[in-house]
Each structure stands twice: as structure tokens, then as C-alpha cells.
Design an enzyme around this catalytic site. Structure first.
Site, mmCIF file in Angstrom:
data_model
loop_
_atom_site.group_PDB
_atom_site.id
_atom_site.type_symbol
_atom_site.label_atom_id
_atom_site.label_comp_id
_atom_site.label_asym_id
_atom_site.label_seq_id
_atom_site.Cartn_x
_atom_site.Cartn_y
_atom_site.Cartn_z
ATOM 1 N N GLY A 59 0.829 -1.198 0.000
ATOM 2 C CA GLY A 59 0.000 0.000 0.000
ATOM 3 C C GLY A 59 0.859 1.242 0.000
ATOM 4 O O GLY A 59 2.053 1.180 0.300
ATOM 5 N N CYS A 86 5.264 -6.157 1.975
ATOM 6 C CA CYS A 86 5.590 -4.739 1.891
ATOM 7 C C CYS A 86 4.868 -3.961 2.994
ATOM 8 O O CYS A 86 5.184 -4.106 4.161
ATOM 9 C CB CYS A 86 5.276 -4.202 0.495
ATOM 10 S SG CYS A 86 6.053 -2.599 0.141
ATOM 11 N N TYR A 87 3.867 -3.151 2.651
ATOM 12 C CA TYR A 87 3.115 -2.437 3.687
ATOM 13 C C TYR A 87 2.503 -3.418 4.681
ATOM 14 O O TYR A 87 2.448 -3.158 5.887
ATOM 15 C CB TYR A 87 2.016 -1.592 3.047
ATOM 16 C CG TYR A 87 1.187 -0.789 4.037
ATOM 17 C CD1 TYR A 87 1.602 0.474 4.454
ATOM 18 C CD2 TYR A 87 -0.003 -1.303 4.559
ATOM 19 C CE1 TYR A 87 0.856 1.207 5.363
ATOM 20 C CE2 TYR A 87 -0.753 -0.575 5.466
ATOM 21 C CZ TYR A 87 -0.323 0.681 5.868
ATOM 22 O OH TYR A 87 -1.066 1.401 6.781
ATOM 23 N N GLY A 230 -15.562 -10.285 -28.012
ATOM 24 C CA GLY A 230 -14.264 -10.551 -27.414
ATOM 25 C C GLY A 230 -14.291 -11.817 -26.576
ATOM 26 O O GLY A 230 -15.327 -12.466 -26.417
ATOM 27 N N ASP A 232 -13.995 -12.336 -23.285
ATOM 28 C CA ASP A 232 -14.758 -12.316 -22.041
ATOM 29 C C ASP A 232 -16.261 -12.456 -22.296
ATOM 30 O O ASP A 232 -16.933 -13.295 -21.704
ATOM 31 C CB ASP A 232 -14.474 -11.035 -21.255
ATOM 32 C CG ASP A 232 -12.998 -10.857 -20.964
ATOM 33 O OD1 ASP A 232 -12.286 -11.870 -20.915
ATOM 34 O OD2 ASP A 232 -12.560 -9.705 -20.806
ATOM 35 N N SER A 233 -16.794 -11.607 -23.165
ATOM 36 C CA SER A 233 -18.241 -11.654 -23.403
ATOM 37 C C SER A 233 -18.637 -12.933 -24.132
ATOM 38 O O SER A 233 -19.738 -13.452 -23.937
ATOM 39 C CB SER A 233 -18.705 -10.419 -24.180
ATOM 40 O OG SER A 233 -18.154 -10.384 -25.475
ATOM 41 N N LYS A 374 -7.776 -13.168 -16.852
ATOM 42 C CA LYS A 374 -7.903 -13.409 -18.284
ATOM 43 C C LYS A 374 -7.533 -14.839 -18.673
ATOM 44 O O LYS A 374 -8.255 -15.486 -19.443
ATOM 45 C CB LYS A 374 -7.034 -12.413 -19.057
ATOM 46 C CG LYS A 374 -7.057 -12.598 -20.571
ATOM 47 C CD LYS A 374 -8.416 -12.295 -21.171
ATOM 48 C CE LYS A 374 -8.673 -10.801 -21.175
ATOM 49 N NZ LYS A 374 -9.920 -10.457 -21.894
#
Length: 518
Positions: A59, A86-87, A230, A232-233, A374
Site C-alpha cells: 500500500g 511490503c506495507y 471478445g 470475455d463476453s 484473463k
């Protein structure tokens, strides 16, 4: 797959880092289900989820700063293994009684890390020296009680720490990014060696369960699928087709912002002569979108306009069809994070997430792919039997060429970028390197410059080419295309596309850039 269907789950708590979905993706690569929640989630909710482990993200804040995002100290005494990154590592130190302060020397980028504790379960099988990705200005200056240091760098004395008795682990670097050597193995050690997961997350179970859930949710209702053609659809449409059959109508809106000939190609696949038994309606709305975009130059505003107009077109289509209860969209996980999840910064609004208007005239929006990345969507497509040439199709943003044209969108600019992009994609295909690239396209800058063509002076646009290599679309490296390919593409575009006299290549990685130009 819903969390209730996952026998084991890792919970990622988001503290504003841009890599939070990438962490989830890396966990899922190990066949373990993972979800991301904002850091504000209650302890009761966490207990109800019953995660096998918890990962705290990075973050932008300082844990000691005013208004710093935080979590309950009790998080570390739930009896669930926790990994801070990290954070998240600094927050663990801070809340457990250690000390965090501004580092004398900040660390960014590739850094050599010494793994100094060979007995650490987190670093089992990891070489003593590793190149890791650092990004911090603060550091842990004093360990909390019960912790010991497991890794250091030349300027960061506590690059990793752990309290194995309480199953608490922390790393200052980012194991989730590809720049960290053995980062995947480190996360696998946490998921399997520490959290004791067995790996039950499989795409075939997702597909089967999702079809069943969609059938139950929609019942005897009717659904309208926003079909762009595409990946995804298309996967979302086939999922719905398997679930509810003729209750589904796929509406394809040609907003005039598609790639060259793409509208006809979509209709050829899903229309009456196509391979899928779906109700298919094509709406040619080019002029309507062009008018809405007239004079608009700010990219977020363009996205919002395109998103709202999409919904309005679908509402109108639904009224003509009759009663429609559900709107189906191909939203995927990267769309959600880039539109702002929890406290993460909003990078850009997606027309099927943050770009939705306040009022949508449907009972409910259904997003069956919302929790998939994806490559997981592609895997689902293959599991559904969708042909490879559709499953592997290059990603294309919902706002289309509207965000590949810098500045105002006009029919003339659309023509230019369509023709340039078609040439670029053709030459990439001719070179046989398309499978090595995550995404590649031509875009149109708003820059015009002086050129010489024949014996005359020109003052025309510059086209920019982009190609990236990526596995998850959360981070990406600019592809190092050969000069032979770039030269051939450049020559063809300048010679064949009226209105262009200069071609540029975008060498920017993600981050700091995004994959798309706007």
C-alpha cells in the site's frame, strides 16, 4: 465458484496496493481459491469465510502516518497463518509491537536479498541469494517480540521476518511480481507448506458450478447478454447459453469503435449462420456514439459516456424484446481492480464496472466471470468447447478505439487507427509471433508533425504501436519486437494510411503505464 464451494481459500486483504489481484492470481496458479477483500472487513466476516491463510497486501501509506489504513490487532491471533507483503509486513510489525520508521535509504526495483534462515518454512528450497522486487521508503527498524529476521539486504536489515509459533510471516519485497526470482515458490511455500492447502481449485469445477448457479438464479427469467465478440463476453455468452438456452438473447452493439471489419466478424460467429444456437441481435449505433463523444477529450469522461450509452442501448433493446430481468456482462477481475476495489487507487473506469450509470433498467446485473483473470477465462472457454481461434483472440477494451485515440474521437480518426491497426496485426501474424504477445495494437496520438512525402510537405498524425508480454494483464513488459517487423509496419502504415506521416513505438511497461494508451 462461490467461496462456499471452495474447500480451501486464501484471503487477501487489500491495503491500497496495485498488486493485490496479482497476489490472488499467483495463489490460484497453485490451484487454491483466493479472493480479495478491503482491509475494512470485520473479524467476524473473516471468521465466517474460514480462510486457510491471510495475505496482507502492499500500500502507499506509512503505518505511522495520519490516517494510515490499518487492521485490528486481533487479526494476528485468529490462529490463521498470515503473510504480510511490503506495507502488510510493516503493518504486522507495527501492530505486533515492533517499530517502523523512514528508511535511511529507500529501495526500489531489483534488489539482492540474502535469505539467512535455512529453517524457514517460507523459504524452503529458496537459494540463499535472490533478486527480489523492492518498493519502499519505510522499513522495519525493530522486530516485534517473538519474531526473528529471516532475510536482509545491504540497506534493509529486516527484509523478512517471522514468528513461526504463531504462523506469522512477513516480507518487505514483492514475491508476486515476475521480477522476484522464486517469488512463485515463496507463495507456494506459504499456501502449501504453512497453510496446508491441497489444491482443489480447478476450472472444470468452476464451469459446472457456474452453469448450475446461473440456471438457479435466472430460473424462468430472461437474460440479455452484452456481447462484444471478445473473449470475455463470448465465454459469458456460452456459459449463459448452456445454463438457460433460448431464454438468452445476445445483443451486439456496434458502436463504431471496433477494429476493422470486426462487426461483421462478430456477426459471422454468433449470428444466424454462426456455430452457436443463440438469439442474436446486432444494433448499428455508430452515429449515436459519435455524437455523444463529439468534443470530448478526457479519457475518463470518454469511458463513462461509452459505458452509459451501452446501457441505454441495451435498455432500449430489452424493451423491444419484452420483459428482460437480467443483464449479463463479461466483467473480469482485472476490470474490477482497475476500477477501484476497496482502498485501491482507481486507475481507469471500465464501461462494465465503474462506468455504469447510476440507474440501470434491469432487475439485476449478472457477471459470471467477475472473479476470473484473463487466462482463467480462456481456460473456462476451452472447458466450454469454444474454438481456440475465439478463446485465444486478442483482448479488446469495451470502450474500443475510443481509448486508443488520444483527444477527440472523430470518424476520420477512427478510420486512421482501424487501418493502421489492421496492418500492424497482419504483419505480426505474418511474422508468426502473435502467440508470444499478450496484446498488441496501433493507437492514434493527438500529435501532428511536419513530414515530407514525395516532393510535398505534410502535416499529419503520428500513430503509436504497442505490444506487451504478460501472463495476467496486471503487470506487463513492452515486447522487444525486431527492427525488421517495426520497419515493415512503419513503411506500410505511412504509405497506405492517409493522414499519417509518422510511426512511434511505445516502450513503457505496466506499471508505470497501463496496457491501453488511455
Amino acid at each position: 465458484m462461490n467461496r462456499s464451494d471452495a474447500a480451501e481459500m486464501i484471503l487477501v486483504l487489500d491495503f491500497g496496493g496495485q498488486y493485490n489481484q496479482l497476489i490472488a492470481r499467483r495463489v490460484r496458479e497453485n490451484h487454491v481459491y483466493c479472493e480479495v477483500y478491503p482491509h475494512t472487513i470485520s473479524l467476524e466476516h473473516i471468521r465466517g469465510l474460514a480462510p486457510r491463510g491471510i495475505i496482507l497486501t502492499g500500500g502507499p501509506n506509512s503505518v505511522y502516518g495520519e490516517g494510515a489504513v490499518t487492521a485490528p490487532k486481533e487479526l494476528f491471533s485468529l490462529g490463521v497463518p498470515v503473510l504480510g507483503i511490503c506495507y502488510g509486513a510493516q503493518l504486522m510489525a507495527h501492530l505486533c509491537g515492533g517499530h517502523v520508521e523512514t528508511a535511511p535509504i529507500s529501495e526500489y526495483g531489483r534488489t539482492e536479498v540474502d535469505m539467512i534462515d535455512p529453517s524457514s518454512l517460507l523459504f524452503t528450497g529458496i537459494p540463499a541469494k535472490n533478486i527480489c522486487w523492492m518498493s519502499h521508503t519505510d522499513y522495519i527498524s525493530r522486530l516485534p517480540a517473538g519474531f526473528h529476521t529471516t532475510a536482509t539486504t545491504s540497506v534493509c536489515p529486516i527484509a523478512a521476518m517471522e514468528n513461526p509459533a504463531k504462523s506469522l510471516y512477513a516480507v518487505q519485497f514483492h514475491p508476486e511480481v515476475m521480477h522476484t526470482e522464486n517469488g512463485t515458490e515463496i507463495l507456494r511455500n506459504f499456501v502449501y507448506g504453512i497453510c496446508r492447502c491441497t489444491g482443489t481449485w480447478r476450472m472444470e469445477s468452476f464451469v459446472q458450478k457456474t452453469v448450475e448457479e446461473l440456471r438457479e438464479k435466472i430460473g424462468s427469467g430472461r437474460a440479455l447478454c452484452a456481447l462484444s465478440g471478445g473473449v470475455d463476453s463470448s465465454v459469458a455468452a456460452v456459459l449463459l447459453s448452456k445454463a438457460i438456452g433460448s431464454q438468452l438473447t445476445c445483443v451486439f452493439v456496434d458502436h463504431g469503435l471496433l477494429r476493422k471489419n470486426e462487426g461483421d466478424e462478430v456477426e459471422a460467429v454468433f449470428g444466424s449462420s454462426g456455430v452457436y444456437d443463440v438469439n442474436f441481435i446486432r444494433i448499428n449505433a455508430q452515429d449515436r456514439f459519435y455524437e455523444k463523444l463529439r468534443g470530448i477529450t478526457e479519457p475518463e469522461q470518454k469511458r463513462k459516456i461509452i459505458g452509459e450509452e451501452f446501457i441505454r442501448v441495451f435498455e432500449e433493446a430489452a424493451r423491444e424484446i419484452g420483459a428482460v430481468d437480467f443483464l449479463v456482462q463479461g466483467t473480469i477481475y482485472p476490470d474490477v481492480i482497475e476500477s477501484g476495489l476497496g482502498k485501491s487507487a482507481v486507475i481507469k473506469s471500465h464501461h462494465n464496472v465503474g462506468g455504469l450509470p447510476d440507474h440501470v433498467d434491469f432487475k439485476e446485473i449478472v457477471e459470471p466471470l467477475r472473479l476470473l483473470f484473463k487466462d482463467e477465462v480462456r481456460a473456462a472457454g476451452r472447458e466450454l468447447g469454444i474454438p481456440d481461434h475465439l478463446v485465444e483472440r486478442q483482448p479488446f477494451p469495451g470502450p474500443g478505439l475510443g481509448i486508443r485515440i488520444i483527444g477527440e474521437v472523430t470518424p476520420e480518426k477512427i478510420r486512421i487507427v482501424q487501418e493502421a491497426d489492421a496492418i500492424y496485426r497482419e504483419e505480426i501474424s505474418n511474422a508468426g509471433i502473435q502467440k508470444n504477445l499478450g496484446q498488441y495494437f496501433a493507437a492514434l496520438t493527438n500529435m501532428r508533425s511536419v513530414g515530407v512525402m514525395g516532393d510535398g510537405r505534410t502535416y499529419d498524425y503520428a500513430v503509436v504501436l504497442r505490444a506487451v508480454e504478460t501472463s495476467d494483464f496486471m503487470t506487463a513488459e513492452a515486447a522487444q519486437l525486431s527492427w525488421e517487423i517495426l520497419s515493415k509496419v512503419t513503411t506500410r502504415i505511412v504509405n497506405e494510411v492517409r493522414g499519417v506521416n509518422r510511426v512511434l513505438y511505445d516502450c513503457t511497461s505496466k506499471p508505470p503505464g497501463t496496457i491501453e494508451l488511455e
